[in-house]
Design a protein around this motif. Structure first.
Motif, PDB file in Angstrom:
ATOM      1  N   LEU A 174       1.018  -1.157   0.078  1.00 35.17           N
ATOM      2  CA  LEU A 174       0.008  -0.060   0.034  1.00 35.17           C
ATOM      3  C   LEU A 174       0.931   1.240   0.146  1.00 35.17           C
ATOM      4  O   LEU A 174       0.306   2.188  -0.256  1.00 35.17           O
ATOM      5  N   ALA A 175       2.140   1.363   0.680  1.00 32.50           N
ATOM      6  CA  ALA A 175       3.078   2.137   0.284  1.00 32.50           C
ATOM      7  C   ALA A 175       3.365   2.407  -1.080  1.00 32.50           C
ATOM      8  O   ALA A 175       3.385   3.825  -1.381  1.00 32.50           O
ATOM      9  N   ASP A 176       3.598   1.468  -1.817  1.00 30.94           N
ATOM     10  CA  ASP A 176       3.663   1.851  -3.375  1.00 30.94           C
ATOM     11  C   ASP A 176       2.658   2.241  -3.944  1.00 30.94           C
ATOM     12  O   ASP A 176       2.615   3.016  -5.122  1.00 30.94           O
ATOM     13  N   VAL A 177       1.510   1.989  -3.416  1.00 39.68           N
ATOM     14  CA  VAL A 177       0.141   2.757  -3.892  1.00 39.68           C
ATOM     15  C   VAL A 177       0.320   4.247  -3.908  1.00 39.68           C
ATOM     16  O   VAL A 177      -0.187   4.946  -4.767  1.00 39.68           O
ATOM     17  N   MET A 178       0.794   4.792  -2.913  1.00 41.18           N
ATOM     18  CA  MET A 178       1.100   6.267  -2.760  1.00 41.18           C
ATOM     19  C   MET A 178       2.276   6.680  -3.548  1.00 41.18           C
ATOM     20  O   MET A 178       2.254   8.159  -4.052  1.00 41.18           O
ATOM     21  N   THR A 179       3.257   6.028  -3.934  1.00 45.04           N
ATOM     22  CA  THR A 179       4.220   6.508  -4.740  1.00 45.04           C
ATOM     23  C   THR A 179       4.191   6.399  -6.193  1.00 45.04           C
ATOM     24  O   THR A 179       4.878   7.023  -7.084  1.00 45.04           O
ATOM     25  N   ARG A 180       3.575   5.171  -6.614  1.00 45.93           N
ATOM     26  CA  ARG A 180       3.383   5.073  -8.053  1.00 45.93           C
ATOM     27  C   ARG A 180       2.041   4.280  -8.471  1.00 45.93           C
ATOM     28  O   ARG A 180       2.069   4.069  -9.614  1.00 45.93           O
ATOM     29  N   GLY A 181       1.139   4.221  -7.365  1.00 47.23           N
ATOM     30  CA  GLY A 181      -0.205   3.821  -7.986  1.00 47.23           C
ATOM     31  C   GLY A 181      -1.228   5.022  -7.858  1.00 47.23           C
ATOM     32  O   GLY A 181      -0.854   6.211  -8.108  1.00 47.23           O
ATOM     33  N   THR A 182      -2.278   4.523  -7.693  1.00 49.56           N
ATOM     34  CA  THR A 182      -3.509   5.539  -7.616  1.00 49.56           C
ATOM     35  C   THR A 182      -3.556   6.639  -6.551  1.00 49.56           C
ATOM     36  O   THR A 182      -4.341   7.672  -6.546  1.00 49.56           O
ATOM     37  N   GLY A 183      -2.775   6.366  -5.513  1.00 54.16           N
ATOM     38  CA  GLY A 183      -2.667   7.394  -4.362  1.00 54.16           C
ATOM     39  C   GLY A 183      -1.564   8.212  -4.440  1.00 54.16           C
ATOM     40  O   GLY A 183      -1.244   9.021  -3.691  1.00 54.16           O
ATOM     41  N   ARG A 184      -0.722   8.290  -5.715  1.00 55.40           N
ATOM     42  CA  ARG A 184       0.272   9.042  -5.908  1.00 55.40           C
ATOM     43  C   ARG A 184      -0.010  10.855  -5.892  1.00 55.40           C
ATOM     44  O   ARG A 184       1.079  11.436  -5.674  1.00 55.40           O
ATOM     45  N   GLY A 185      -1.330  10.905  -6.039  1.00 54.10           N
ATOM     46  CA  GLY A 185      -1.770  12.375  -6.005  1.00 54.10           C
ATOM     47  C   GLY A 185      -1.446  12.909  -4.705  1.00 54.10           C
ATOM     48  O   GLY A 185      -1.330  14.265  -4.533  1.00 54.10           O
ATOM     49  N   ALA A 186      -1.418  12.061  -3.688  1.00 58.14           N
ATOM     50  CA  ALA A 186      -1.336  12.840  -2.407  1.00 58.14           C
ATOM     51  C   ALA A 186       0.021  13.489  -2.026  1.00 58.14           C
ATOM     52  O   ALA A 186       0.208  14.338  -1.069  1.00 58.14           O
ATOM     53  N   LEU A 187       1.217  12.854  -2.737  1.00 56.20           N
ATOM     54  CA  LEU A 187       2.465  13.446  -2.361  1.00 56.20           C
ATOM     55  C   LEU A 187       2.446  14.981  -2.860  1.00 56.20           C
ATOM     56  O   LEU A 187       3.500  15.460  -2.445  1.00 56.20           O
ATOM     57  N   ARG A 188       1.444  15.541  -3.596  1.00 51.55           N
ATOM     58  CA  ARG A 188       1.567  16.976  -3.724  1.00 51.55           C
ATOM     59  C   ARG A 188       1.254  17.566  -2.745  1.00 51.55           C
ATOM     60  O   ARG A 188       1.864  18.961  -2.542  1.00 51.55           O
TER      61      ARG A 188
END
Length: 803
Positions: free
Chosen positions: A659-673
């Protein structure tokens, strides 16, 4: 003559004798009949005034107040001197001289009765009013008056003058549900006692005589007359100077009705606490016992949750166009100020957006009337988004001027900016929820159950069971790890057709993109939310075994469909249930119990209820429990109970790593902005026909679930996925909530190893393979090595391939 004198003398003696006899009888009756029947004045020391139920944040900021009587009891030294003197001047100028009954005042009252043949003003001291308010009825009879006087004498022998005034100023009814002067200050002026000026204190001091007749809101002219009387009495008694008297007497009426001063908008949380208090104590005791409920929510987090949810829904709404004004006012009505005020009152503020009536429209702006007769300029630049709403997927042409958007008489919404300007807005029809809690013990940090509690009290965070979509997949994949899969297991993402009686015929599932990706590692399937992989995995491990595993996360078995659609999140759950489920991954495998009450205090500040939060503790499965940064050992009896372990720690860690990968290269990566940190994990979710949008994610210290959708479950529209609607809500909240929380990773449990694998086969490979990636396995589940990789030995365990 002498005979006449004798007659008169005898008559006088007779009258005096009769009077004396009557007095003796009355005194005897009072002493031997009335006095023994009187309640003890000592009980006033233990008296408990009715106080409302107050619900506050963890910091003590008021969220809500419940109860018929608004009262805030104060100690005597908290009453301003001017306020005390105002009441003495208005009600009992000889208070500090008489023994409880003012015989001069009584003489005036008796004279009035003899003259007018009815009870009239005068005679009642402040002490007598205390006696009446606490012990007697308000009926006007000689017996009640006698009891009142006797009680006043007893009270004066028992209590000090300051204690009597304290009881009086806290007890008296002041109109508009206000009991006591502190409540009156808040109700009429929205202030605390120490913020009142002399004119306002005199206005309050004039209320007890007739709270309705001298009410400054209903009868401002009569209230002014009464205030003038109080100020004059204060001046005559030498309590104030002539200059202060003149200044206060000339002050305008500034009173208006104020609701309790809510410091933080947390009505959904407060309602949850209220319901628990009623369950604990019953309605009467809960609403009158003066309890103060400290919730687990933090003011800053709660405000961030409200802002984030409202911003997400407003952004969604603007993407789909303007639905038109909330109402219209005719040309004739526009000339009637009273009607305009009524119309504005009929449209209360929602989500910080106030109602306004368009008075004039120009090319580049509209002039809008809002409450308190203010007129705001609303520029066209804030209306450019307002293309006509046609349906969820269609809008009209872009407006070219303000006249294309609003017309004179429209009732619209504006976000106020400064004293004379505002931005054009609309209250969204879509709804949402956000709940954030601690994965350690389930304390709820923030909870918002909708756009605005005043618009809808339906708490979607805890009451709305909505389809979970792909946000549910981590639980299915956790079951897969439990039944022999690894993060490197290869599953084919290819078209498939099922005949399933439970699904009433043939089922042809597909991916959101409409594409198929062939053999796919389990990690990649979860990161990119591949539906067909999830279905094949569920079919292989068995629906029954998957349901048994999923219930460990707190989901009700009855709400889990016993068919393959469960792999795509066809079940329904509340945002709170989803947050609780993800907390199991965040805390290493324990199921915590969400709770919103930290503690309950009685009016004296004593804690009368404090729930014991079961805690997730990795060190506590075997042996003593260790707490704190210093790892000090405590007596087990002093510790909270241990939350039950539901899944293995390595299972929770591996799912979290994916699920950490979801944040960096999956559907959750928009959160990093918005939240640029490396300890986040989470999953988006979007349901059939785009009816529900989810994002549930966490750090080691906080789990947050965000959801958006329509209450009637219609579609949100094309491309309105979890990443588009719910993820921004989650990200904005977490950006604030994690601002002062140190970034830290979840420690990897023992028994896991990381090796290089070939991403195409999922097998162990050598360092000379340029395409190799690292993957983590249980020690007994490391896949075999690829043939011909030039190395001796093989990995342990057998790789599982399904096509």
């Amino acid at each position: 003559m002498n005979r006449l004198l004798r007659v008169l003398l005898v008559s006088a003696v007779g009258v005096v004798s009769v009077g004396f006899a009557i007095a003796v009888v009355m005194i005897a009756y009072a002493a031997f009949v009335l006095w023994p029947q009187l309640p003890s004045a000592d009980s006033l020391r233990e008296i408990r005034l009715q106080e409302p139920l107050r619900v506050v944040s963890a910091e003590g900021d008021l969220l809500a107040e419940y109860g018929e009587q608004r009262r805030q009891p104060k100690d005597f030294d908290e009453f301003p001197t001017d306020l005390v003197l105002a009441f003495i001047a208005a009600e009992d100028d000889r208070f500090f001289q008489h023994p409880g009954v003012d015989y001069q005042g009584m003489a005036r009252a008796i004279a009035y009765v003899l003259r007018e043949r009815e009870f009239g003003p005068g005679g009642s001291t402040i002490t007598m009013q205390v006696a009446r308010n606490f012990f007697l009825s308000r009926e006007q009879t000689i017996l009640r008056k006698a009891n009142e006087m006797l009680l006043a004498l007893q009270i004066e022998r028992t209590l000090t003058k300051e204690e009597i005034l304290e009881l009086y100023l806290n007890k008296i009814y002041m109109g508009n549900r206000a009991y006591g002067v502190a409540a009156a200050a808040e109700v009429y002026y929205g202030k605390s006692l120490d913020e009142l000026d002399l004119a306002q204190m005199a206005m309050i001091a004039g209320l007890p005589k007739a709270p309705s007749a001298f009410n400054p809101i209903r009868n401002p002219q009569r209230a002014l007359q009464r205030r003038a009387y109080v100020l004059a009495r204060m001046y005559q008694e030498g309590f104030i100077s002539h200059e202060r008297y003149e200044q206060a007497n000339a002050a305008p009426v500034t009173a208006r009705l104020h609701a309790p001063r809510i410091n933080v908008d947390g009505r959904y949380v407060a309602e949850m606490a209220r319901q628990q208090m009623v369950d604990l104590y019953g309605e009467e005791e809960a609403y009158t016992g003066g309890f103060k409920v400290y919730t687990t929510v933090h003011s800053e987090y709660q405000q961030a949750a409200n802002r984030s949810l409202r911003r997400a829904l407003e952004d969604y709404d603007r993407r789909h166009g303007y639905r038109g004004p909330e109402g219209r006012v005719s040309e004739e009505q526009l000339n009637d100020p009273q009607i305009l005020e009524q119309q504005l009152r009929a449209h209360p503020p929602f989500g910080g957006l106030i109602a306004g009536i368009v008075l004039e429209v120009e090319e580049d702006a509209a002039w809008v009337l809002v409450r308190d007769d203010d007129v705001l300029r609303v520029p066209f630049s804030s209306m450019e988004w307002a293309r006509e709403y046609i349906d969820a997927n269609r809008r009209g042409a872009a407006p070219e001027s303000a006249k294309d958007v609003v017309s004179r008489g429209d009732i619209i919404r504006v976000a106020r900016r400064g004293d004379d300007s505002g931005l054009f807005r609309a209250v969204p029809e879509a709804e949402g929820a956000l709940v954030s809690l601690s994965p350690v013990d389930g304390r709820i940090f923030a909870l918002s159950g909708g756009y605005d509690f005043r618009r809808s009290s339906y708490n979607r965070a805890v009451q709305a069971n909505r389809q979970t979509g792909s946000a549910f997949k981590p639980f299915i994949y956790s079951a897969a790890l439990e039944h022999g899969y690894t993060a490197a297991s290869i599953v084919n993402d290819a078209p498939v057709v099922f005949q399933d009686d439970a699904l009433e015929g043939y089922w042809r599932p597909g991916n959101y993109t409409g594409r198929f990706y062939g053999p796919t590692r389990l990690r990649e399937a979860l990161v990119f939310s591949r539906n067909l992989v999830s279905i094949r995995v569920l079919r292989d491990i068995g629906v029954g075994r998957a349901i048994e595993h999923v219930t460990r996360f707190g989901f009700d078995r009855g709400g889990l469909p016993a068919d393959l659609s469960l792999a795509l999140g066809s079940n329904s759950a509340t945002p709170l249930q989803m947050a609780r489920g993800f907390a199991v991954f965040a805390n290493g495998g324990f199921l915590v119990e969400p709770n919103v009450i930290e503690r309950v205090e009685d009016p004296s500040g004593d804690v009368v209820f404090a729930p014991n939060f079961p805690q997730a503790c990795k060190l506590c499965d075997d042996g003593p429990r260790l707490l704190g940064h210093g790892m000090e050992e405590f007596d087990v009896l002093d510790l909270p109970p241990l939350a039950p372990r539901k899944i293995a720690e390595d299972n929770a860690w591996i799912i979290g790593d994916i699920l950490a990968d979801v944040m960096t290269r999956g559907t959750g990566r928009g959160a990093l902005r918005l939240v640029n940190r490396g300890d986040m994990a989470g999953k988006t979710g979007t349901t059939n026909d785009l009816r529900d949008a989810w994002f549930v994610g966490y750090t080691p210290d906080m789990v947050t679930a965000a959801w958006a959708g329509f209450d009637d479950q219609r579609t949100l529209g094309a491309r309105e996925t979890g990443a588009a609607v719910a993820l921004p809500m989650w990200s904005r909240y977490m950006a604030t909530a994690l601002e002062r929380v140190e970034e830290r990773s979840i420690a990897r449990p023992e028994g896991l190893v990381t090796v290089r694998i070939n991403p195409e086969s999922g097998k162990v490979t050598g360092s000379d393979n340029p395409d190799a990636v690292f993957e983590t396995f249980r020690e007994d589940s490391v896949p075999v090595r690829e043939e011909g990789d030039g190395r001796d030995g093989r990995g342990r365990g057998a790789e599982r391939e399904i096509f």
